[in-house]
Design a protein around this motif. Structure first.
Motif, PDB file in Angstrom:
ATOM      1  N   ASP A  96      42.253  21.336  47.740  1.00 44.60           N
ATOM      2  CA  ASP A  96      42.994  22.491  48.248  1.00 44.60           C
ATOM      3  C   ASP A  96      42.225  23.794  48.107  1.00 44.60           C
ATOM      4  O   ASP A  96      42.647  24.821  48.647  1.00 44.60           O
ATOM      5  CB  ASP A  96      44.341  22.609  47.521  1.00 44.60           C
ATOM      6  CG  ASP A  96      45.275  21.459  47.860  1.00 44.60           C
ATOM      7  OD1 ASP A  96      45.095  20.875  48.934  1.00 44.60           O
ATOM      8  OD2 ASP A  96      46.160  21.141  47.035  1.00 44.60           O
ATOM      9  N   GLU A  97      41.106  23.771  47.403  1.00 45.49           N
ATOM     10  CA  GLU A  97      40.346  24.996  47.158  1.00 45.49           C
ATOM     11  C   GLU A  97      39.017  25.039  47.898  1.00 45.49           C
ATOM     12  O   GLU A  97      38.572  26.098  48.322  1.00 45.49           O
ATOM     13  CB  GLU A  97      40.077  25.157  45.642  1.00 45.49           C
ATOM     14  CG  GLU A  97      41.330  25.305  44.806  1.00 45.49           C
ATOM     15  CD  GLU A  97      42.081  26.591  45.107  1.00 45.49           C
ATOM     16  OE1 GLU A  97      41.426  27.582  45.482  1.00 45.49           O
ATOM     17  OE2 GLU A  97      43.315  26.606  44.968  1.00 45.49           O
ATOM     18  N   ASP A  98      38.372  23.880  48.076  1.00 44.40           N
ATOM     19  CA  ASP A  98      36.998  23.921  48.573  1.00 44.40           C
ATOM     20  C   ASP A  98      36.601  22.543  49.114  1.00 44.40           C
ATOM     21  O   ASP A  98      37.399  21.612  49.110  1.00 44.40           O
ATOM     22  CB  ASP A  98      36.061  24.332  47.428  1.00 44.40           C
ATOM     23  CG  ASP A  98      34.837  25.084  47.914  1.00 44.40           C
ATOM     24  OD1 ASP A  98      34.531  25.005  49.124  1.00 44.40           O
ATOM     25  OD2 ASP A  98      34.183  25.745  47.092  1.00 44.40           O
ATOM     26  N   ARG A 238      41.458  29.938  54.395  1.00 46.87           N
ATOM     27  CA  ARG A 238      41.137  28.885  53.440  1.00 46.87           C
ATOM     28  C   ARG A 238      41.143  27.533  54.132  1.00 46.87           C
ATOM     29  O   ARG A 238      41.885  27.318  55.083  1.00 46.87           O
ATOM     30  CB  ARG A 238      42.154  28.893  52.288  1.00 46.87           C
ATOM     31  CG  ARG A 238      42.081  30.141  51.431  1.00 46.87           C
ATOM     32  CD  ARG A 238      43.190  30.172  50.413  1.00 46.87           C
ATOM     33  NE  ARG A 238      43.121  29.045  49.504  1.00 46.87           N
ATOM     34  CZ  ARG A 238      43.998  28.847  48.514  1.00 46.87           C
ATOM     35  NH1 ARG A 238      45.006  29.688  48.329  1.00 46.87           N
ATOM     36  NH2 ARG A 238      43.876  27.803  47.715  1.00 46.87           N
TER      37      ARG A 238
END
Length: 302
Positions: A96-98, A238
């Motif tokens: 979910d971040e990267d 994102r």
């Protein structure tokens, strides 16, 4: 039709996990496989946007057949050269971040196979309104491979966008590519210059028509014979950034064909790039987000 050349195709595999923690076991939420390599991703974006394209590249082995099957299933127009070297695999682990990437180098092609690939490109150039040569080169590849593609396109009167790195980037500049699209790290790898705009001008001095620099979330800079501009996305996006540069190249190639102004090309490149980050896999864009982004991208003269 925009012709794309991928010198080093790959079967792209994306694993989605809840959170990537090195040294631990992960439960994979979903797995996606698709034909990849930067040129193929460019063609995918163009095809998704309703722009005629043809993807060219060498394939070999079991993974090469999987790549071909995916192109057929996705109805992406293509012309593939079968070679002895096996097609490589790339793996993206996305949370979910990267995204964390594992890219195989790719096996070397024979000199005769490069000649055949170039003949395949030449045979399609009469149909093309622009050509894109995009991606890394396999191991032990002659540094002038992309430059030969550029020279063939110039002989045919077809404008060229090149997205590569290292010595191949310098060779493409010297061959007279219309647009080069390195990121800042790729630029500094070949030009000893702290200032990216000055570095881009040095690439132009070698023979490139224009240089567009990817700066990640900070947008892009275009250094051209008509002027210099910077474009910045209106808000951060994102997601998975692996296909962002390929979407930008697709927009730049389309801008060449449409002969739009450089500020308009740069605005489109930033919008398409950001919209690609929100898409689940490389080679796609989030179209509703793209529409939202496009008119909000800020372009300023440098």
């Amino acid at each position: 039709m925009i012709l794309t050349v991928t010198p080093n195709p790959a079967l792209d595999v994306s694993y989605r996990v809840e959170r990537l923690v090195p040294g631990t076991t992960h439960r994979v939420r979903s797995v996606r496989e698709r034909a990849g390599g930067k040129g193929f991703n460019v063609s995918r974006v163009l095809h998704e946007m309703g722009i005629a394209t043809l993807a060219v590249g060498p394939v070999g082995g079991v993974l090469g057949e999987s790549l071909r099957a995916d192109l057929v299933a996705s109805e992406l127009p293509h012309a593939l050269l079968v070679v002895d070297a096996p097609t490589r695999m790339t793996v993206a682990v996305v949370d979910d971040e990267d995204a964390t990437l594992f890219n195989e180098a790719g096996a070397a092609l024979l000199d005769t196979e490069w000649d055949k690939l170039l003949d395949l490109v030449r045979g399609r150039l009469p149909e093309a309104s622009a050509l894109v040569c995009s991606g890394s080169l396999p191991q032990a590849t002659p540094r002038d491979t992309c430059a030969r593609v550029v020279a063939a396109a110039r002989d045919a009167g077809v404008p060229v966008v090149v997205d590569t790195s290292g010595p191949a980037l310098l060779a493409a500049a010297a061959a007279g590519a219309d647009v080069l699209k390195p990121n800042a790290a790729e630029l500094r790898e070949v030009v000893d210059c702290a200032d990216v705009v000055e570095g881009a001008e040095r690439l132009r001095s070698l023979g490139a028509g224009a240089v567009v620099l990817s700066l990640g979330p900070e947008g892009m800079v275009a250094v051209t014979g008509e002027g210099r501009w910077r474009a910045v996305p209106p808000f951060p996006v994102r997601g998975n950034p692996t296909g962002a540069g390929d979407a930008a190249v697709a927009a730049l190639a389309n801008g060449l064909v449409e002969q739009s102004s450089w500020p308009m090309r740069l605005r489109a490149a930033v919008a398409w790039s950001a919209a690609a980050v929100a898409a689940p896999v490389a080679g796609s864009v989030d179209v509703p987000l793209l529409r939202k982004l496009h008119d909000q991208v800020r372009v300023e003269t440098l």
